[in-house]
Every structure is written in structure tokens, then in C-alpha cells.
Design a protein around this motif. Structure first.
Motif, PDB file in Angstrom:
ATOM      1  N   ALA A  53      47.150  29.909  31.671  1.00  0.00           N
ATOM      2  CA  ALA A  53      47.027  30.891  32.753  1.00  0.00           C
ATOM      3  C   ALA A  53      47.044  32.310  32.188  1.00  0.00           C
ATOM      4  O   ALA A  53      46.280  33.175  32.631  1.00  0.00           O
ATOM      5  CB  ALA A  53      48.146  30.700  33.775  1.00  0.00           C
ATOM      6  N   GLU A  54      47.903  32.570  31.216  1.00  0.00           N
ATOM      7  CA  GLU A  54      47.940  33.889  30.571  1.00  0.00           C
ATOM      8  C   GLU A  54      46.607  34.202  29.896  1.00  0.00           C
ATOM      9  O   GLU A  54      46.113  35.326  29.983  1.00  0.00           O
ATOM     10  CB  GLU A  54      49.054  33.941  29.519  1.00  0.00           C
ATOM     11  N   ALA A  55      46.024  33.222  29.218  1.00  0.00           N
ATOM     12  CA  ALA A  55      44.740  33.437  28.548  1.00  0.00           C
ATOM     13  C   ALA A  55      43.645  33.745  29.573  1.00  0.00           C
ATOM     14  O   ALA A  55      42.824  34.650  29.367  1.00  0.00           O
ATOM     15  CB  ALA A  55      44.363  32.212  27.721  1.00  0.00           C
ATOM     16  N   ALA A  56      43.637  33.016  30.688  1.00  0.00           N
ATOM     17  CA  ALA A  56      42.649  33.271  31.741  1.00  0.00           C
ATOM     18  C   ALA A  56      42.864  34.653  32.352  1.00  0.00           C
ATOM     19  O   ALA A  56      41.900  35.366  32.661  1.00  0.00           O
ATOM     20  CB  ALA A  56      42.732  32.186  32.813  1.00  0.00           C
ATOM     21  N   LEU A  57      44.124  35.050  32.517  1.00  0.00           N
ATOM     22  CA  LEU A  57      44.433  36.382  33.056  1.00  0.00           C
ATOM     23  C   LEU A  57      43.890  37.469  32.137  1.00  0.00           C
ATOM     24  O   LEU A  57      43.278  38.440  32.600  1.00  0.00           O
ATOM     25  CB  LEU A  57      45.943  36.539  33.224  1.00  0.00           C
ATOM     26  N   ARG A  58      44.084  37.300  30.845  1.00  0.00           N
ATOM     27  CA  ARG A  58      43.572  38.296  29.889  1.00  0.00           C
ATOM     28  C   ARG A  58      42.047  38.353  29.917  1.00  0.00           C
ATOM     29  O   ARG A  58      41.457  39.423  29.771  1.00  0.00           O
ATOM     30  CB  ARG A  58      44.066  38.003  28.469  1.00  0.00           C
ATOM     31  N   MET A  59      41.387  37.212  30.116  1.00  0.00           N
ATOM     32  CA  MET A  59      39.919  37.212  30.228  1.00  0.00           C
ATOM     33  C   MET A  59      39.483  37.959  31.484  1.00  0.00           C
ATOM     34  O   MET A  59      38.494  38.695  31.462  1.00  0.00           O
ATOM     35  CB  MET A  59      39.385  35.781  30.245  1.00  0.00           C
ATOM     36  N   GLY A  60      40.214  37.768  32.574  1.00  0.00           N
ATOM     37  CA  GLY A  60      39.910  38.490  33.810  1.00  0.00           C
ATOM     38  C   GLY A  60      40.099  39.983  33.640  1.00  0.00           C
ATOM     39  O   GLY A  60      39.275  40.789  34.096  1.00  0.00           O
ATOM     40  N   GLU A  61      41.185  40.383  32.967  1.00  0.00           N
ATOM     41  CA  GLU A  61      41.410  41.808  32.724  1.00  0.00           C
ATOM     42  C   GLU A  61      40.328  42.381  31.805  1.00  0.00           C
ATOM     43  O   GLU A  61      39.886  43.521  31.995  1.00  0.00           O
ATOM     44  CB  GLU A  61      42.796  42.013  32.102  1.00  0.00           C
ATOM     45  N   SER A  62      39.874  41.596  30.833  1.00  0.00           N
ATOM     46  CA  SER A  62      38.801  42.052  29.947  1.00  0.00           C
ATOM     47  C   SER A  62      37.504  42.252  30.730  1.00  0.00           C
ATOM     48  O   SER A  62      36.744  43.185  30.449  1.00  0.00           O
ATOM     49  CB  SER A  62      38.566  41.049  28.822  1.00  0.00           C
ATOM     50  N   ALA A  63      37.254  41.388  31.705  1.00  0.00           N
ATOM     51  CA  ALA A  63      36.043  41.545  32.527  1.00  0.00           C
ATOM     52  C   ALA A  63      36.107  42.839  33.332  1.00  0.00           C
ATOM     53  O   ALA A  63      35.111  43.559  33.464  1.00  0.00           O
ATOM     54  CB  ALA A  63      35.882  40.346  33.451  1.00  0.00           C
ATOM     55  N   VAL A  64      37.279  43.166  33.867  1.00  0.00           N
ATOM     56  CA  VAL A  64      37.447  44.380  34.669  1.00  0.00           C
ATOM     57  C   VAL A  64      37.310  45.623  33.802  1.00  0.00           C
ATOM     58  O   VAL A  64      36.817  46.660  34.259  1.00  0.00           O
ATOM     59  CB  VAL A  64      38.819  44.363  35.390  1.00  0.00           C
ATOM     60  N   GLN A  65      37.699  45.545  32.539  1.00  0.00           N
ATOM     61  CA  GLN A  65      37.647  46.698  31.633  1.00  0.00           C
ATOM     62  C   GLN A  65      36.235  47.177  31.360  1.00  0.00           C
ATOM     63  O   GLN A  65      36.034  48.353  31.058  1.00  0.00           O
ATOM     64  CB  GLN A  65      38.299  46.351  30.294  1.00  0.00           C
ATOM     65  N   VAL A  66      35.254  46.311  31.473  1.00  0.00           N
ATOM     66  CA  VAL A  66      33.869  46.690  31.173  1.00  0.00           C
ATOM     67  C   VAL A  66      33.464  47.835  32.100  1.00  0.00           C
ATOM     68  O   VAL A  66      33.711  47.797  33.308  1.00  0.00           O
ATOM     69  CB  VAL A  66      32.927  45.474  31.345  1.00  0.00           C
ATOM     70  N   SER A  67      32.855  48.853  31.539  1.00  0.00           N
ATOM     71  CA  SER A  67      32.550  50.062  32.324  1.00  0.00           C
ATOM     72  C   SER A  67      31.592  49.792  33.478  1.00  0.00           C
ATOM     73  O   SER A  67      31.627  50.493  34.485  1.00  0.00           O
ATOM     74  CB  SER A  67      31.970  51.143  31.409  1.00  0.00           C
ATOM     75  N   THR A  68      30.758  48.786  33.374  1.00  0.00           N
ATOM     76  CA  THR A  68      29.795  48.511  34.450  1.00  0.00           C
ATOM     77  C   THR A  68      30.357  47.568  35.512  1.00  0.00           C
ATOM     78  O   THR A  68      29.662  47.234  36.471  1.00  0.00           O
ATOM     79  CB  THR A  68      28.514  47.876  33.856  1.00  0.00           C
ATOM     80  N   TYR A  69      31.600  47.139  35.365  1.00  0.00           N
ATOM     81  CA  TYR A  69      32.182  46.181  36.324  1.00  0.00           C
ATOM     82  C   TYR A  69      32.458  46.879  37.648  1.00  0.00           C
ATOM     83  O   TYR A  69      33.110  47.918  37.703  1.00  0.00           O
ATOM     84  CB  TYR A  69      33.490  45.600  35.777  1.00  0.00           C
ATOM     85  N   THR A  70      31.915  46.326  38.709  1.00  0.00           N
ATOM     86  CA  THR A  70      32.183  46.844  40.056  1.00  0.00           C
ATOM     87  C   THR A  70      32.430  45.663  40.987  1.00  0.00           C
ATOM     88  O   THR A  70      31.925  44.562  40.776  1.00  0.00           O
ATOM     89  CB  THR A  70      31.002  47.675  40.605  1.00  0.00           C
ATOM     90  N   LEU A  71      33.210  45.933  42.000  1.00  0.00           N
ATOM     91  CA  LEU A  71      33.547  44.923  42.996  1.00  0.00           C
ATOM     92  C   LEU A  71      33.852  45.668  44.287  1.00  0.00           C
ATOM     93  O   LEU A  71      34.547  46.686  44.262  1.00  0.00           O
ATOM     94  CB  LEU A  71      34.777  44.143  42.522  1.00  0.00           C
ATOM     95  N   PRO A  72      33.319  45.227  45.414  1.00  0.00           N
ATOM     96  CA  PRO A  72      33.617  45.951  46.658  1.00  0.00           C
ATOM     97  C   PRO A  72      35.105  45.861  47.006  1.00  0.00           C
ATOM     98  O   PRO A  72      35.779  44.895  46.670  1.00  0.00           O
ATOM     99  CB  PRO A  72      32.766  45.237  47.701  1.00  0.00           C
ATOM    100  N   ILE A  73      35.591  46.884  47.684  1.00  0.00           N
ATOM    101  CA  ILE A  73      36.992  46.909  48.104  1.00  0.00           C
ATOM    102  C   ILE A  73      37.203  45.811  49.143  1.00  0.00           C
ATOM    103  O   ILE A  73      36.375  45.605  50.035  1.00  0.00           O
ATOM    104  CB  ILE A  73      37.360  48.286  48.690  1.00  0.00           C
ATOM    105  N   CYS A  74      38.316  45.101  49.011  1.00  0.00           N
ATOM    106  CA  CYS A  74      38.614  44.035  49.963  1.00  0.00           C
ATOM    107  C   CYS A  74      38.831  44.632  51.349  1.00  0.00           C
ATOM    108  O   CYS A  74      39.188  45.799  51.490  1.00  0.00           O
ATOM    109  CB  CYS A  74      39.850  43.243  49.527  1.00  0.00           C
ATOM    110  N   SER A  75      38.608  43.820  52.344  1.00  0.00           N
ATOM    111  CA  SER A  75      38.762  44.320  53.709  1.00  0.00           C
ATOM    112  C   SER A  75      39.633  43.348  54.503  1.00  0.00           C
ATOM    113  O   SER A  75      39.529  42.138  54.354  1.00  0.00           O
ATOM    114  CB  SER A  75      37.394  44.465  54.385  1.00  0.00           C
ATOM    115  N   GLY A  76      40.503  43.902  55.327  1.00  0.00           N
ATOM    116  CA  GLY A  76      41.363  43.069  56.166  1.00  0.00           C
ATOM    117  C   GLY A  76      42.579  42.576  55.416  1.00  0.00           C
ATOM    118  O   GLY A  76      42.640  42.591  54.192  1.00  0.00           O
ATOM    119  N   THR A  77      43.575  42.142  56.179  1.00  0.00           N
ATOM    120  CA  THR A  77      44.818  41.693  55.552  1.00  0.00           C
ATOM    121  C   THR A  77      44.640  40.374  54.826  1.00  0.00           C
ATOM    122  O   THR A  77      45.290  40.118  53.823  1.00  0.00           O
ATOM    123  CB  THR A  77      45.929  41.544  56.601  1.00  0.00           C
ATOM    124  N   THR A  78      43.748  39.504  55.296  1.00  0.00           N
ATOM    125  CA  THR A  78      43.550  38.206  54.652  1.00  0.00           C
ATOM    126  C   THR A  78      42.907  38.373  53.289  1.00  0.00           C
ATOM    127  O   THR A  78      43.329  37.754  52.315  1.00  0.00           O
ATOM    128  CB  THR A  78      42.673  37.294  55.525  1.00  0.00           C
TER     129      THR A  78
END
Length: 160
Positions: free
Chosen positions: A57-82
């Protein structure tokens, strides 16, 4: 003339009876020791699986953080409490894919999965230069080892 000592008829076989009782006690001690060793083996196996699951799980978390670090990474802001809450499916997730309830796309990474949520922007986040806006991403990682050992880890990543 007999060279054998005279024994009482009442004491014949007493050594056999004492030996059998002693053998029974040794057998019970042996069985108890085997059960104890078996229990310790199961506990050691459980700890090993739990550690392996956590490391995956830690290794997968670090891969996810590495994906977010990329300068071109974008994701729309979540909406709603769910969709802005930590993903509830992390306790039952079994594979990669999109979850329509949480809005998270789970990505297979090594021996686990990670999902990222854009939870918005903030000013003056921890470890971010003053008066700098940072976009916060929640990265959730899940790893499953064996039949039922699951680890879920999460981090908040500030990108500025």
C-alpha cells in the motif's frame, strides 16, 4: 533354590501402570506443545502478511504521489460531500477502475491500487511558501495480500 526375590502378588504390573500414566502425561505435554507451535506459526504468518500488505500500500501511495507531481497532471475538483469524502470503497475494493459514487478512478500500481481526488486549493498550507496557493490532492492507496489482509493508506499532497 530360587535366586529371584520374593514379590507380593499385589505389586505385579504396578511398574507398567506407572509407566503408562507417565507416558500419557508426556503425550499430553507433547500435544500441548504442538498446538502452541501451530498457534505461533499462524501469528507469525499473520504479521508477515500484514507487513507485506502495508508495504504494498505504501508503494502504491508513492506511485500515486509521483503521478500527481508531474507538472501536466490535472484533475477536476471534487464536488459534493460524497465525492470529496475519503473513498468508502477502499474497504471493499478488489480491482482497478472507476467508481461512480466517489468519482475516483483506481489505478493498478505494483501489488496495489491508488486513487486521487482533487480536494481544492488553499492558501498557506503546511510546507508551502507564504501567500502561495496550493492545490490539495488526496491520494488513497489500497493493497490486498492473501485472502483477507487489506491495508489502506492515505496522504494529502499539496501542489503549488
Amino acid at each position: 533354590m530360587s535366586f529371584y526375590p520374593v514379590t507380593s502378588h499385589r505389586q505385579r504390573g504396578m511398574a507398567l501402570l506407572v509407566s503408562l500414566v507417565f507416558l500419557l502425561l508426556l503425550t499430553l505435554i507433547g500435544i500441548s506443545s504442538m498446538q502452541n507451535a501451530n498457534l505461533q506459526e499462524k501469528m507469525a504468518s499473520s504479521v508477515t502478511l500484514r507487513n507485506q500488505s502495508f508495504q504494498n500500500a505504501e508503494a502504491a501511495l508513492r506511485m500515486g504521489e509521483s503521478a500527481v507531481q508531474v507538472s501536466t497532471y490535472t484533475l477536476p475538483i471534487c464536488s459534493g460531500t460524497t465525492q470529496c469524502a475519503p473513498p468508502a470503497e477502499s474497504s471493499s475494493l478488489t480491482g482497478a477502475g472507476f467508481n461512480s459514487t466517489s468519482g475516483v478512478t483506481w489505478i493498478a500500481a505494483g501489488n496495489g491500487f491508488y486513487g486521487v481526488q482533487n480536494i481544492g486549493a488553499t492558501m498557506n498550507a503546511v510546507n508551502v511558501p507564504s501567500n502561495t496557493s496550493a492545490t490539495l490532492y488526496r491520494v488513497t492507496a489500497v493493497a490486498i495480500v492473501g485472502n483477507n489482509v487489506r491495508s489502506v493508506v492515505e496522504s494529502i499532497y499539496a501542489k503549488y
